[in-house]
Write an enzyme that holds these catalytic residues in place. Structure first.
Site, mmCIF file in Angstrom:
data_model
loop_
_atom_site.group_PDB
_atom_site.id
_atom_site.type_symbol
_atom_site.label_atom_id
_atom_site.label_comp_id
_atom_site.label_asym_id
_atom_site.label_seq_id
_atom_site.Cartn_x
_atom_site.Cartn_y
_atom_site.Cartn_z
ATOM 1 N N ASP A 81 0.932 -1.096 0.077
ATOM 2 C CA ASP A 81 -0.004 -0.058 -0.006
ATOM 3 C C ASP A 81 0.827 1.212 0.161
ATOM 4 O O ASP A 81 1.744 1.355 0.837
ATOM 5 C CB ASP A 81 -0.738 0.065 1.415
ATOM 6 C CG ASP A 81 -1.864 0.860 1.354
ATOM 7 O OD1 ASP A 81 -2.307 1.411 0.046
ATOM 8 O OD2 ASP A 81 -2.494 1.650 2.518
ATOM 9 N N HIS A 82 0.589 2.266 -0.980
ATOM 10 C CA HIS A 82 1.343 3.541 -0.883
ATOM 11 C C HIS A 82 3.022 3.148 -1.155
ATOM 12 O O HIS A 82 3.641 3.850 -0.483
ATOM 13 C CB HIS A 82 1.089 4.508 0.344
ATOM 14 C CG HIS A 82 -0.342 4.844 0.030
ATOM 15 N ND1 HIS A 82 -0.883 5.901 -0.758
ATOM 16 C CD2 HIS A 82 -1.432 4.424 0.852
ATOM 17 C CE1 HIS A 82 -2.008 6.045 -0.551
ATOM 18 N NE2 HIS A 82 -2.519 5.293 0.526
ATOM 19 N N GLU A 133 -1.455 6.330 -8.320
ATOM 20 C CA GLU A 133 -2.449 7.465 -7.913
ATOM 21 C C GLU A 133 -2.205 8.865 -8.622
ATOM 22 O O GLU A 133 -0.841 9.257 -8.715
ATOM 23 C CB GLU A 133 -2.210 7.659 -6.549
ATOM 24 C CG GLU A 133 -3.174 8.734 -5.897
ATOM 25 C CD GLU A 133 -3.231 8.638 -4.283
ATOM 26 O OE1 GLU A 133 -3.287 7.716 -3.731
ATOM 27 O OE2 GLU A 133 -3.204 9.825 -3.536
ATOM 28 N N GLY A 180 -7.723 8.703 7.125
ATOM 29 C CA GLY A 180 -8.197 9.063 8.378
ATOM 30 C C GLY A 180 -9.512 9.293 8.710
ATOM 31 O O GLY A 180 -10.133 9.198 7.638
ATOM 32 N N GLY A 208 -9.026 5.926 1.507
ATOM 33 C CA GLY A 208 -9.609 6.747 2.639
ATOM 34 C C GLY A 208 -11.109 6.551 2.859
ATOM 35 O O GLY A 208 -11.773 7.521 3.050
ATOM 36 N N ALA A 209 -11.588 5.322 2.616
ATOM 37 C CA ALA A 209 -12.864 5.025 2.802
ATOM 38 C C ALA A 209 -13.525 4.890 4.282
ATOM 39 O O ALA A 209 -14.684 4.917 4.203
ATOM 40 C CB ALA A 209 -13.209 3.548 1.884
ATOM 41 N N SER A 210 -12.757 4.974 5.040
ATOM 42 C CA SER A 210 -13.114 4.830 6.582
ATOM 43 C C SER A 210 -13.915 5.872 6.948
ATOM 44 O O SER A 210 -13.179 7.256 6.471
ATOM 45 C CB SER A 210 -12.132 4.620 7.586
ATOM 46 O OG SER A 210 -11.429 3.337 7.531
ATOM 47 N N ASN A 229 -10.370 0.953 -0.091
ATOM 48 C CA ASN A 229 -9.417 0.731 1.188
ATOM 49 C C ASN A 229 -9.861 1.073 2.410
ATOM 50 O O ASN A 229 -10.230 2.154 2.626
ATOM 51 C CB ASN A 229 -8.133 1.578 0.930
ATOM 52 C CG ASN A 229 -7.271 1.182 -0.419
ATOM 53 O OD1 ASN A 229 -7.670 0.469 -1.123
ATOM 54 N ND2 ASN A 229 -5.983 1.839 -0.538
ATOM 55 N N ASP A 231 -8.535 1.151 6.607
ATOM 56 C CA ASP A 231 -7.547 1.084 7.627
ATOM 57 C C ASP A 231 -8.020 1.583 8.931
ATOM 58 O O ASP A 231 -8.127 0.852 9.940
ATOM 59 C CB ASP A 231 -6.251 1.711 7.180
ATOM 60 C CG ASP A 231 -5.097 1.544 8.154
ATOM 61 O OD1 ASP A 231 -5.197 0.809 9.134
ATOM 62 O OD2 ASP A 231 -4.030 2.238 7.792
HETATM 63 O O1 G3H Z 1 -4.474 3.230 1.856
HETATM 64 C C1 G3H Z 1 -4.950 2.866 2.947
HETATM 65 C C2 G3H Z 1 -6.559 3.370 2.825
HETATM 66 O O2 G3H Z 1 -6.430 4.582 1.984
HETATM 67 C C3 G3H Z 1 -6.809 3.769 4.298
HETATM 68 O O3 G3H Z 1 -7.885 4.435 4.549
HETATM 69 O O4 G3H Z 1 -7.598 5.798 6.608
HETATM 70 O O5 G3H Z 1 -9.739 5.895 5.502
HETATM 71 O O6 G3H Z 1 -8.988 3.754 6.290
HETATM 72 P P1 G3H Z 1 -8.765 4.941 5.660
HETATM 73 ZN ZN ZN Z 2 -4.569 5.091 1.003
#
Ligand code: G3H
Ligand code: ZN
Length: 283
Positions: A81-82, A133, A180, A208-210, A229, A231
């Site tokens: 990831d990244h 990206e 985040g 950033g789907a959280s 994604n 996290d």
């Molecule tokens: O690469 C990881 C994700 O983009 C995490 O996103 O912080 O919204 O869970 P998140």
């Molecule tokens: Zn990400």
């Protein structure tokens, strides 16, 4: 079973669902993710970031995750990831990753293309797909005014050029998403997503789907997002469940007993996301 992400994302793109990509740092998070995928019969990616590698060790964490993927009864890709450098991409390939993100989105356009192309050449030579990206996620915050906010988002024409110039397999887009938890309710730009979808034929990725409300996730999938994604929500489940358990069981010192409800809480988060992404039963 351990697979590459290409077959997973192409199937998702074709059939109108998204594959969940869940970040891990350790054994317990990995167990939670795999158990959720098996319970829901869903294909998934397990993601390892440079930070996770730094924390848990390059020799150690990929070994746990690749072994878990191999033994799982559903298809799982192990994804960097990244990826911050060519060097780390090479190390990841050597340690069994079956999917790579090279994130050079902070560089000017030409630099991003050059970095991604280099990684694509190496990865494609051994059949490993690459995510890249364009646009910026980090600065997209509530207090940023609209014109600045739009300037950070992925430009549809540039997306098309980027795919053609760099030759990668999946495109991560910036459409109002951020890493985040969000301050306030995020508002994804679906017109922009449609414009990107029209110009680009590779599967699209939402970082950033959280914290994005379910109805917007559903819309994102309907508008062509094929990888999502997560996290932060897993971390949140980890931290809050540990705290609650310790408050209720102040004398418990056995890590296995403390972490059992923590794994269950993280598994519940992942199962719920799999349902919203419409990937349940696709394995
Ligand atoms: O690469 C990881 C994700 O983009 C995490 O996103 O912080 O919204 O869970 P998140
Ligand atoms: Zn990400």
């Amino acid at each position: 079973m351990l697979v590459t992400s290409k077959e997973l994302l192409l199937d998702a793109q074709k059939n109108g669902y998204a594959v969940g990509a869940f970040n891990t740092n350790n054994l317990e998070i990995t167990h939670a993710i795999v158990r959720a995928a098996e319970a829901k019969r869903a294909p998934i990616l397990i993601q390892i970031s440079a930070g996770a590698i730094k924390y848990a060790g390059l020799e150690f964490l990929p070994m746990i995750v690749c072994k878990a993927a191999e033994q799982a009864s559903v298809p799982i890709a192990v994804h960097l990831d990244h990826g911050p450098s060519f060097d780390l991409v090479m190390k990841a390939l050597r340690h069994g990753f079956t999917s790579i993100m090279r994130d050079a989105s902070s560089l000017p356009y030409e630099g991003n293309v050059a970095e991604v192309r280099k990684v694509v050449e190496a990865c494609h030579a051994i059949g490993v797909p690459v995510e890249a990206e364009i646009g910026r996620l980090g600065g997209v915050e509530e207090h940023v005014v609209v014109s600045e906010r739009e300037a950070l988002m992925s430009d549809p024409d540039e997306c098309a050029r980027f795919v053609a110039d760099a030759g990668f397999d999946f495109l991560a887009v910036a459409i109002g998403n951020a890493h985040g938890f969000y301050k306030g309710v995020p508002k994804l730009d679906f017109d922009r997503l449609d414009a990107i979808r029209e110009r680009v034929d590779v599967p699209l990725v939402l970082h950033g789907a959280s914290g994005i409300p379910d109805y917007q996730i559903t819309q994102a999938v309907e508008h062509g997002i094929a990888k999502i994604n997560i996290d932060t929500e897993i971390r949140h489940a980890f931290a809050t469940t540990v705290r609650k358990f310790q408050e209720e069981n102040p004398d418990q010192i056995d890590p296995r007993k403390i972490l059992q409800p923590v794994i269950a809480a993280m598994q519940a988060v992942v199962e719920r996301k799999i349902e919203i992404f419409r990937s349940a039963g696709r394995a």
